[in-house]
Design a protein around this motif. Structure first.
Motif, PDB file in Angstrom:
ATOM      1  N   MET A  54     -11.393 -74.923 -33.263  1.00 30.67           N
ATOM      2  CA  MET A  54     -10.906 -76.265 -32.964  1.00 30.67           C
ATOM      3  C   MET A  54     -11.243 -77.215 -34.112  1.00 30.67           C
ATOM      4  N   GLN A  55     -12.396 -77.006 -34.763  1.00 27.89           N
ATOM      5  CA  GLN A  55     -12.753 -77.808 -35.940  1.00 27.89           C
ATOM      6  C   GLN A  55     -11.842 -77.462 -37.115  1.00 27.89           C
ATOM      7  N   ILE A  56     -11.545 -76.193 -37.279  1.00 30.49           N
ATOM      8  CA  ILE A  56     -10.683 -75.734 -38.371  1.00 30.49           C
ATOM      9  C   ILE A  56      -9.277 -76.318 -38.224  1.00 30.49           C
ATOM     10  N   ALA A  57      -8.827 -76.549 -37.000  1.00 25.65           N
ATOM     11  CA  ALA A  57      -7.493 -77.126 -36.767  1.00 25.65           C
ATOM     12  C   ALA A  57      -7.320 -78.438 -37.530  1.00 25.65           C
ATOM     13  N   ASP A  58      -8.393 -79.219 -37.621  1.00 18.73           N
ATOM     14  CA  ASP A  58      -8.312 -80.498 -38.333  1.00 18.73           C
ATOM     15  C   ASP A  58      -8.230 -80.318 -39.844  1.00 18.73           C
ATOM     16  N   ARG A  59      -8.393 -79.119 -40.314  1.00 22.77           N
ATOM     17  CA  ARG A  59      -8.315 -78.851 -41.748  1.00 22.77           C
ATOM     18  C   ARG A  59      -6.943 -78.350 -42.187  1.00 22.77           C
ATOM     19  N   CYS A  60      -6.006 -78.257 -41.270  1.00 15.91           N
ATOM     20  CA  CYS A  60      -4.678 -77.792 -41.698  1.00 15.91           C
ATOM     21  C   CYS A  60      -4.095 -78.828 -42.663  1.00 15.91           C
ATOM     22  N   PRO A  61      -3.371 -78.378 -43.680  1.00 14.56           N
ATOM     23  CA  PRO A  61      -2.856 -79.301 -44.698  1.00 14.56           C
ATOM     24  C   PRO A  61      -2.006 -80.449 -44.159  1.00 14.56           C
ATOM     25  N   VAL A  62      -1.183 -80.204 -43.158  1.00 14.90           N
ATOM     26  CA  VAL A  62      -0.356 -81.292 -42.619  1.00 14.90           C
ATOM     27  C   VAL A  62      -1.238 -82.313 -41.904  1.00 14.90           C
ATOM     28  N   HIS A  63      -2.241 -81.864 -41.162  1.00 15.06           N
ATOM     29  CA  HIS A  63      -3.191 -82.785 -40.518  1.00 15.06           C
ATOM     30  C   HIS A  63      -3.861 -83.656 -41.579  1.00 15.06           C
ATOM     31  N   ARG A  64      -4.308 -83.025 -42.647  1.00 15.21           N
ATOM     32  CA  ARG A  64      -4.963 -83.777 -43.720  1.00 15.21           C
ATOM     33  C   ARG A  64      -4.020 -84.789 -44.354  1.00 15.21           C
ATOM     34  N   THR A  65      -2.771 -84.401 -44.542  1.00 15.57           N
ATOM     35  CA  THR A  65      -1.787 -85.330 -45.109  1.00 15.57           C
ATOM     36  C   THR A  65      -1.566 -86.517 -44.181  1.00 15.57           C
TER      37      THR A  65
END
Length: 151
Positions: free
Chosen positions: A128-139
């Motif tokens: 669930m923490q890794i989900a926030d690291r997806c490139p689109v989330h970061r963008t």
């Protein structure tokens, strides 16, 4: 004016074409074709996802791909990953101008993630923490600059 539209698109490039007869818009996303449209209740024909639907889809797909890559890298026994993203305009408690403008709203993307498989609670929490690291989330959570120019 001559058409100077690109004929070959690479990853990260997209072209939208409207013949100005309806909301139906042809898309070429790095060589992958599809259409976008608006729902019937706002004047479209619902023949494709709306622009916000495409945005929600981008975040959902990127999240699922990121979690897939992480589970594979860590050899986690994940059998299925599903991600739902819902976009809506909401009144935020602390939004600027809310008191002065009844129409002042912010965009909210609500993401729900289902992870199937024999994964312990610690690994599930880490995913669930890794989900926030997806490139689109970061963008979407970073500062974005959109540069517009005539073609």
């Amino acid at each position: 004016m001559a058409d100077s539209s690109p004929t070959h698109l690479v990853e990260g490039e997209a072209v939208a074409h409207s013949d100005n007869t309806s909301f139906v818009t042809k898309l070429d996303i790095a060589g992958h074709t599809m259409v976008a449209d608006e729902p019937v209740d706002v004047g479209g024909t619902d023949t494709g996802p709306s622009p916000y639907g495409l945005l929600s889809g981008a975040l959902a797909a990127c999240t699922a791909m990121t979690l897939h890559a992480y589970a594979k890298m860590k050899s986690l026994p994940v059998t299925d990953i599903r991600v739902k993203v819902k976009h809506e305009k909401i009144h935020e408690v602390d939004c600027e101008n809310c008191e002065q403008d009844d129409k002042a709203k912010i965009d909210r993307l609500e993401r729900t993630i289902w992870i199937e498989g024999d994964v312990d609670d610690k690994a599930r929490e880490r995913m669930m923490q890794i989900a926030d690291r997806c490139p689109v989330h970061r963008t979407l959570t970073s500062q974005i600059r959109i540069v517009t120019r005539a073609g």
